[in-house]
Design a protein around this motif. Structure first.
Motif, PDB file in Angstrom:
ATOM      1  N   ASP A  56      -0.088   2.187  14.691  1.00  0.00           N
ATOM      2  CA  ASP A  56       1.329   2.391  14.970  1.00  0.00           C
ATOM      3  C   ASP A  56       1.792   3.710  14.372  1.00  0.00           C
ATOM      4  OD1 ASP A  56       4.310   2.143  14.247  1.00  0.00           O
ATOM      5  OD2 ASP A  56       4.001   0.440  15.588  1.00  0.00           O
ATOM      6  N   GLU A  57       2.513   4.485  15.159  1.00  0.00           N
ATOM      7  CA  GLU A  57       2.963   5.810  14.742  1.00  0.00           C
ATOM      8  C   GLU A  57       3.840   5.769  13.493  1.00  0.00           C
ATOM      9  OE1 GLU A  57       6.056   8.639  16.829  1.00  0.00           O
ATOM     10  OE2 GLU A  57       4.156   8.634  17.913  1.00  0.00           O
ATOM     11  N   GLU A  58       4.706   4.750  13.411  1.00  0.00           N
ATOM     12  CA  GLU A  58       5.621   4.651  12.270  1.00  0.00           C
ATOM     13  C   GLU A  58       4.845   4.522  10.962  1.00  0.00           C
ATOM     14  OE1 GLU A  58       9.007   1.679  10.363  1.00  0.00           O
ATOM     15  OE2 GLU A  58       8.268   1.333  12.403  1.00  0.00           O
ATOM     16  N   TYR A  59       3.841   3.639  10.942  1.00  0.00           N
ATOM     17  CA  TYR A  59       3.041   3.456   9.734  1.00  0.00           C
ATOM     18  C   TYR A  59       2.299   4.728   9.366  1.00  0.00           C
ATOM     19  CZ  TYR A  59       3.895  -1.582   9.990  1.00  0.00           C
ATOM     20  OH  TYR A  59       4.485  -2.818  10.017  1.00  0.00           O
ATOM     21  N   LEU A  60       1.835   5.434  10.384  1.00  0.00           N
ATOM     22  CA  LEU A  60       1.097   6.668  10.153  1.00  0.00           C
ATOM     23  C   LEU A  60       1.955   7.696   9.428  1.00  0.00           C
ATOM     24  CD1 LEU A  60      -1.266   8.638  10.628  1.00  0.00           C
ATOM     25  CD2 LEU A  60      -0.297   9.099  12.883  1.00  0.00           C
ATOM     26  N   PHE A  61       3.151   7.949   9.942  1.00  0.00           N
ATOM     27  CA  PHE A  61       4.030   8.939   9.322  1.00  0.00           C
ATOM     28  C   PHE A  61       4.461   8.506   7.924  1.00  0.00           C
ATOM     29  CE2 PHE A  61       4.954  10.287  13.807  1.00  0.00           C
ATOM     30  CZ  PHE A  61       4.460  11.563  13.667  1.00  0.00           C
ATOM     31  N   ARG A  62       4.726   7.239   7.747  1.00  0.00           N
ATOM     32  CA  ARG A  62       5.131   6.748   6.427  1.00  0.00           C
ATOM     33  C   ARG A  62       4.003   6.905   5.417  1.00  0.00           C
ATOM     34  NH1 ARG A  62       7.325   0.859   7.178  1.00  0.00           N
ATOM     35  NH2 ARG A  62       7.638   1.037   4.926  1.00  0.00           N
ATOM     36  N   ALA A  63       2.770   6.690   5.849  1.00  0.00           N
ATOM     37  CA  ALA A  63       1.623   6.844   4.949  1.00  0.00           C
ATOM     38  C   ALA A  63       1.457   8.296   4.523  1.00  0.00           C
ATOM     39  CB  ALA A  63       0.354   6.345   5.632  1.00  0.00           C
ATOM     40  N   ILE A  64       1.610   9.211   5.463  1.00  0.00           N
ATOM     41  CA  ILE A  64       1.495  10.637   5.152  1.00  0.00           C
ATOM     42  C   ILE A  64       2.610  11.068   4.205  1.00  0.00           C
ATOM     43  CG2 ILE A  64       1.620  12.968   6.119  1.00  0.00           C
ATOM     44  CD1 ILE A  64       0.307  11.836   8.648  1.00  0.00           C
ATOM     45  N   GLY A  96       0.781  -1.221   0.000  1.00  0.00           N
ATOM     46  CA  GLY A  96       0.000   0.000   0.000  1.00  0.00           C
ATOM     47  C   GLY A  96       0.815   1.274   0.000  1.00  0.00           C
ATOM     48  N   LEU A  97       1.917   1.310   0.749  1.00  0.00           N
ATOM     49  CA  LEU A  97       2.737   2.517   0.797  1.00  0.00           C
ATOM     50  C   LEU A  97       3.403   2.801  -0.547  1.00  0.00           C
ATOM     51  CD1 LEU A  97       4.476   2.274   4.294  1.00  0.00           C
ATOM     52  CD2 LEU A  97       2.688   3.861   3.602  1.00  0.00           C
ATOM     53  N   SER A  98       3.974   1.775  -1.153  1.00  0.00           N
ATOM     54  CA  SER A  98       4.632   1.944  -2.454  1.00  0.00           C
ATOM     55  C   SER A  98       3.617   2.353  -3.516  1.00  0.00           C
ATOM     56  CB  SER A  98       5.317   0.642  -2.879  1.00  0.00           C
ATOM     57  OG  SER A  98       6.317   0.272  -1.958  1.00  0.00           O
ATOM     58  N   ALA A  99       2.449   1.721  -3.479  1.00  0.00           N
ATOM     59  CA  ALA A  99       1.407   2.030  -4.459  1.00  0.00           C
ATOM     60  C   ALA A  99       0.896   3.458  -4.279  1.00  0.00           C
ATOM     61  CB  ALA A  99       0.250   1.043  -4.325  1.00  0.00           C
ATOM     62  N   THR A 100       0.772   3.885  -3.030  1.00  0.00           N
ATOM     63  CA  THR A 100       0.313   5.245  -2.755  1.00  0.00           C
ATOM     64  C   THR A 100       1.299   6.268  -3.303  1.00  0.00           C
ATOM     65  OG1 THR A 100      -0.904   4.619  -0.761  1.00  0.00           O
ATOM     66  CG2 THR A 100      -0.180   6.901  -0.900  1.00  0.00           C
ATOM     67  N   SER A 101       2.573   6.067  -3.028  1.00  0.00           N
ATOM     68  CA  SER A 101       3.600   6.986  -3.497  1.00  0.00           C
ATOM     69  C   SER A 101       3.619   7.075  -5.026  1.00  0.00           C
ATOM     70  CB  SER A 101       4.968   6.532  -2.983  1.00  0.00           C
ATOM     71  OG  SER A 101       5.983   7.404  -3.420  1.00  0.00           O
TER      72      SER A 101
END
Length: 218
Positions: A87-95, A63-68
Motif C-alpha cells: 500500500d502506497e500510504e504505508y510506504l510513504f509513512r515508513a520512509i 513498527g512505524l513508531s519504533a522506527t522513528s
C-alpha cells in the motif's frame, strides 16, 4: 558480517527468518524482539547494522513508531520494514519515519537477502511494485506542473542538521549542539543531500531559506 536484529511479533516468523539469514555467510542474526519497545532496547544493546522491522505489531509499539524513535537514538542504524501491506500510504509513512526501505513478507528469499545487503551499505531499497508506483506518482506530479516535496522525506533530526548547516555551523559545532558525534552529523548530512538530490552546502542553504527554516525565506 552484517549484524541483524529481527523485530516481529510472530515467533514462527522470527525463527524462519533467523534460519534463512544465518545460512548466509555474510549475515548474522544477533537478536530478536517481539515488539517495538523491546526492539529499541535490543538495538541499543546489540548495535546491529540492520534492523528488520515488522510494520504491524498490535501488542506494544508498532513498527512505524519504533522506527522513528530508533532513528533518533541511533541515526546510523539501517531499518528495513517488513510488511504484508502493498500500500502506497504505508510506504510513504515508513520512509518518513526514517526507514531505509520496505519489502513485502511475500517476497522471495533472494529478494530479502538482497534488500538487507543494500540497506546495510546505506542504500535505499523498495520492492519493485513500490518503485513502479513511486515513479508513476512522480511522473503524474510532473505532468501537473509540480514535483513531490522531498522535504517531507527528511527525518526530524535531518531537518535539525539542515537548519544548523544553513546557519553556518561546522560539523563539529553541530555535533556539540545536538550532542552527537561528528561522524553521525556527516551521516545525516549525506542522507539529507541524497534525499534532496543536492551536492553542495550552498544548495542546502538556499533550500533551507526557501523552506523558512531560518525564520525568513527567499
Amino acid at each position: 558480517m552484517i549484524r541483524i536484529l529481527l523485530v516481529d511479533d510472530h515467533a514462527v516468523v522470527r525463527m524462519g527468518l533467523k534460519m534463512l539469514l544465518n545460512t548466509n555467510p555474510e549475515m548474522e542474526v544477533v537478536g530478536e524482539a517481539s515488539e517495538g519497545n523491546e526492539g529499541i532496547q535490543k538495538a541499543l544493546e546489540l548495535l546491529p547494522n540492520v534492523v528488520v522491522m515488522d510494520l504491524s505489531m498490535p501488542h506494544g509499539k508498532d513498527g512505524l513508531s519504533a522506527t522513528s524513535e530508533l532513528k533518533k537514538l541511533m541515526p546510523e542504524v539501517n531499518i528495513l520494514i517488513l510488511t504484508m501491506h502493498d500500500d502506497e500510504e504505508y510506504l510513504f509513512r515508513a520512509i518518513q519515519a526514517g526507514a531505509s526501505g520496505c519489502i513485502l513478507k511475500s517476497a522471495p528469499h533472494s529478494e530479502l537477502l538482497a534488500a538487507i545487503t543494500d540497506v546495510a551499505k546505506g542504500n535505499a531499497y523498495l520492492h519493485p511494485s513500490a518503485t513502479k508506483r513511486l515513479m508513476e506518482e512522480y511522473l503524474g506530479s510532473m505532468k501537473n506542473g509540480h514535483a513531490p516535496d522531498s522535504f517531507n522525506l527528511l527525518s526530524d533530526r535531518e531537518k535539525e542538521v539542515l537548519t544548523l548547516i544553513a546557519k553556518g555551523f561546522s560539523n563539529k559545532e553541530i555535533a556539540e549542539q545536538l550532542v552527537i558525534s561528528v561522524k553521525t552529523v556527516e551521516t545525516h548530512k549525506g542522507n539529507l543531500m541524497e534525499k534532496l538530490q543536492m551536492k553542495t552546502r550552498p544548495e542546502l542553504v538556499e533550500f533551507a531559506l526557501k523552506k523558512g527554516l531560518l525564520g525568513y525565506g527567499l
